[in-house]
Design a protein around this motif. Sequence first.
Motif, PDB file in Angstrom:
ATOM      1  N   ARG A   1       0.838  -1.209   0.000  1.00 22.57           N
ATOM      2  CA  ARG A   1       0.000   0.000   0.000  1.00 22.57           C
ATOM      3  C   ARG A   1       0.872   1.258   0.000  1.00 22.57           C
ATOM      4  O   ARG A   1       0.450   2.317  -0.447  1.00 22.57           O
ATOM      5  N   ASN A   2       2.092   1.125   0.520  1.00 24.36           N
ATOM      6  CA  ASN A   2       3.110   2.171   0.390  1.00 24.36           C
ATOM      7  C   ASN A   2       4.164   1.601  -0.559  1.00 24.36           C
ATOM      8  O   ASN A   2       5.111   0.947  -0.140  1.00 24.36           O
ATOM      9  N   PRO A   3       4.009   1.814  -1.880  1.00 27.51           N
ATOM     10  CA  PRO A   3       4.801   1.073  -2.864  1.00 27.51           C
ATOM     11  C   PRO A   3       6.252   1.531  -2.946  1.00 27.51           C
ATOM     12  O   PRO A   3       6.622   2.616  -2.522  1.00 27.51           O
ATOM     13  N   VAL A   4       7.058   0.649  -3.517  1.00 25.96           N
ATOM     14  CA  VAL A   4       8.463   0.942  -3.768  1.00 25.96           C
ATOM     15  C   VAL A   4       8.570   1.972  -4.889  1.00 25.96           C
ATOM     16  O   VAL A   4       7.807   1.948  -5.846  1.00 25.96           O
ATOM     17  N   THR A   5       9.523   2.887  -4.758  1.00 23.63           N
ATOM     18  CA  THR A   5       9.738   3.913  -5.790  1.00 23.63           C
ATOM     19  C   THR A   5      11.186   3.888  -6.257  1.00 23.63           C
ATOM     20  O   THR A   5      12.061   3.301  -5.618  1.00 23.63           O
ATOM     21  N   ARG A   6      11.419   4.543  -7.388  1.00 22.14           N
ATOM     22  CA  ARG A   6      12.786   4.679  -7.891  1.00 22.14           C
ATOM     23  C   ARG A   6      13.670   5.387  -6.868  1.00 22.14           C
ATOM     24  O   ARG A   6      14.845   5.059  -6.680  1.00 22.14           O
ATOM     25  N   GLN A   7      13.096   6.372  -6.160  1.00 24.75           N
ATOM     26  CA  GLN A   7      13.858   7.131  -5.175  1.00 24.75           C
ATOM     27  C   GLN A   7      14.348   6.234  -4.037  1.00 24.75           C
ATOM     28  O   GLN A   7      15.444   6.421  -3.509  1.00 24.75           O
ATOM     29  N   ASP A   8      13.520   5.239  -3.632  1.00 15.88           N
ATOM     30  CA  ASP A   8      13.942   4.308  -2.588  1.00 15.88           C
ATOM     31  C   ASP A   8      15.216   3.582  -3.002  1.00 15.88           C
ATOM     32  O   ASP A   8      16.159   3.439  -2.220  1.00 15.88           O
ATOM     33  N   ALA A   9      15.240   3.127  -4.256  1.00 11.67           N
ATOM     34  CA  ALA A   9      16.384   2.358  -4.747  1.00 11.67           C
ATOM     35  C   ALA A   9      17.620   3.230  -4.914  1.00 11.67           C
ATOM     36  O   ALA A   9      18.703   2.897  -4.437  1.00 11.67           O
ATOM     37  N   THR A  10      17.463   4.358  -5.597  1.00 18.35           N
ATOM     38  CA  THR A  10      18.632   5.195  -5.888  1.00 18.35           C
ATOM     39  C   THR A  10      19.181   5.855  -4.632  1.00 18.35           C
ATOM     40  O   THR A  10      20.401   6.025  -4.498  1.00 18.35           O
ATOM     41  N   GLY A  11      18.300   6.233  -3.687  1.00 17.54           N
ATOM     42  CA  GLY A  11      18.758   6.893  -2.464  1.00 17.54           C
ATOM     43  C   GLY A  11      19.716   6.023  -1.669  1.00 17.54           C
ATOM     44  O   GLY A  11      20.794   6.458  -1.251  1.00 17.54           O
ATOM     45  N   TRP A  12      19.329   4.754  -1.461  1.00 19.80           N
ATOM     46  CA  TRP A  12      20.186   3.852  -0.694  1.00 19.80           C
ATOM     47  C   TRP A  12      21.407   3.406  -1.494  1.00 19.80           C
ATOM     48  O   TRP A  12      22.495   3.195  -0.934  1.00 19.80           O
ATOM     49  N   ALA A  13      21.243   3.267  -2.815  1.00 21.20           N
ATOM     50  CA  ALA A  13      22.390   2.888  -3.639  1.00 21.20           C
ATOM     51  C   ALA A  13      23.463   3.973  -3.602  1.00 21.20           C
ATOM     52  O   ALA A  13      24.659   3.680  -3.484  1.00 21.20           O
ATOM     53  N   GLU A  14      23.042   5.213  -3.677  1.00 22.96           N
ATOM     54  CA  GLU A  14      23.992   6.316  -3.591  1.00 22.96           C
ATOM     55  C   GLU A  14      24.649   6.362  -2.218  1.00 22.96           C
ATOM     56  O   GLU A  14      25.843   6.650  -2.087  1.00 22.96           O
ATOM     57  N   PHE A  15      23.862   6.057  -1.180  1.00 25.72           N
ATOM     58  CA  PHE A  15      24.440   6.033   0.170  1.00 25.72           C
ATOM     59  C   PHE A  15      25.542   4.977   0.270  1.00 25.72           C
ATOM     60  O   PHE A  15      26.614   5.234   0.838  1.00 25.72           O
ATOM     61  N   VAL A  16      25.300   3.775  -0.269  1.00 27.27           N
ATOM     62  CA  VAL A  16      26.289   2.705  -0.192  1.00 27.27           C
ATOM     63  C   VAL A  16      27.575   3.105  -0.890  1.00 27.27           C
ATOM     64  O   VAL A  16      28.678   2.896  -0.365  1.00 27.27           O
ATOM     65  N   GLN A  17      27.460   3.706  -2.072  1.00 27.79           N
ATOM     66  CA  GLN A  17      28.672   4.121  -2.786  1.00 27.79           C
ATOM     67  C   GLN A  17      29.405   5.222  -2.020  1.00 27.79           C
ATOM     68  O   GLN A  17      30.627   5.211  -1.895  1.00 27.79           O
TER      69      GLN A  17
END
Length: 527
Positions: free
Chosen positions: A227-243
């Motif tokens: 009901r609170n769906p996954v977004t592109r921002q969820d993926a890119t935000g954490w991916a950028e954090f890891v790098q």
Amino acid sequence: MVKSAEGFRMERLENLAASLGEDPASLASLSLDRADYIALANLLWDRFRYSDAERVLVRACETHRDFAEARRLYDRIRADRATLFQLDAKPCSERRIHLDTLSRGPIKKPGLVDLQIRGWVRRTEEEACLVVQEAGRPSRVVPLKLNRPDVVAHFRKQGCEDQQTACGFVFKADITRGLTIALRTGGHDEPLLELAAVKLQQVLVGKDDWLFLCEDTNKSEDLFTGRNPVTRQDATGWAEFVQEAAKAVDGAGAKFCMMISPSKEDVFPELHPSAPASVSLLETVKSAMVLAGTQADGPPGAGVVCPVARLRTTRANYIKTDTHWSDRGAWVCVQDILERFGLDLPEGFSPKFRNVEVVGDLGSKMHPPHSSVKKDWVRQGQSVSVVFDNKLNASGHIQIYENGASLRPERILLFGGSSSEAVAKVMADIFARVVRINSPAIMPVMDVVRAERPDIVICQTSARFLKLPAKVVESASGSALAKLTEDQMPDDWDLPSPSPAGPLDGTARRIGGRLGRALRGVRHYDR
């Protein structure tokens, strides 16, 4: 009148409660019998001094071995502190009154004690004020002195020219047991509103009576069901954090690892009363992190640990009446970290666990409280010591373990939330030094990395926090450590003078373009 023995006892406990407020460090020398520890914790709890009550119970468990009653009370107090309430307003008059406070989300119980209430009232009278009545307290007058031209404009659009500009109010009140608001004009009080705090359920009962979190600030149930769906921002935000984090840690001469603690519904979805989303937030973000960690220009050794398949081998890796994994589940995660970095343990090493009955942060929300069995790590030998613990029950909590007969020589620096506590407990039996910092939103703090000089830096987050990426900062002044006093920080950390807080920039911020292009190949998210 002669005081009874119980009267003297309660007076002594009252004095202890007062002294803890004036000198928190005095807790370190506190030594009571079991009944007095419980009574003192309950006394502090009744006064909404949650942190003090929790610290007393931690001390009780240090003083008395296998103090099950103290552990259960600790769980209940922690759960009570985190209990969420929604404000419910019941009109008592046709006169219009509006509370801006009602627009805010759920409120934790401690926030009800001194809640700011702001709003406006339909007022045509020259002389008027509010009368506020909190349950169990004398009524008090609140003046209508805030000018609200927006309210005047609103009523003018409706053809009402008699609205007074000074119709706004703001005051603080304890609404734990509710309050009423009345308008006083010409010596007459007109009841306007009854305000109550309604406790949210926050617990779902699943298969075999497994309990799951709901109605929390992270909207855990909505994340699980989609009901609170996954977004592109969820993926890119954490991916950028890891790098960004991996690059910063590599520059400090250490290896980096990202750890995600799955919620138990991610590991055992069949136990949850609702069906899972077709697109998983956890798997989407994990895939993006893994991709970010394998970029050609990234530092060596960056990795993501989230062993869902291993955790699924037994339900004992989680706690039936709690949101966290058990110590056994933490051990599963530690095994994954050891393998990722190629770190071997002596042949024949076999961890031991004992069964401990716990109420848990979910079981304590049930009436009557539910309990379950937790797999608790059994310390290997007597070589582990806690050389520092500032005993905070919030962000900024620092624990340092040292092991004089460690199985591995590495030094570990672990940033994360509450789930990292069990991980640090397990790691302390393996590594020479383990430093754990409760700072799940701001991590790593590079000043601390340089001061501590670890071999491995681990950043831990929980699956229900994946909607908000963590941030890397240079200075402790930009983290939860900024609020700590000198005696709440380790003496051997020679941190630089505070500099302007904020995320890293430069090269770490320029990686987003390349990463963004790479992530277009990850199709787990909803556009």
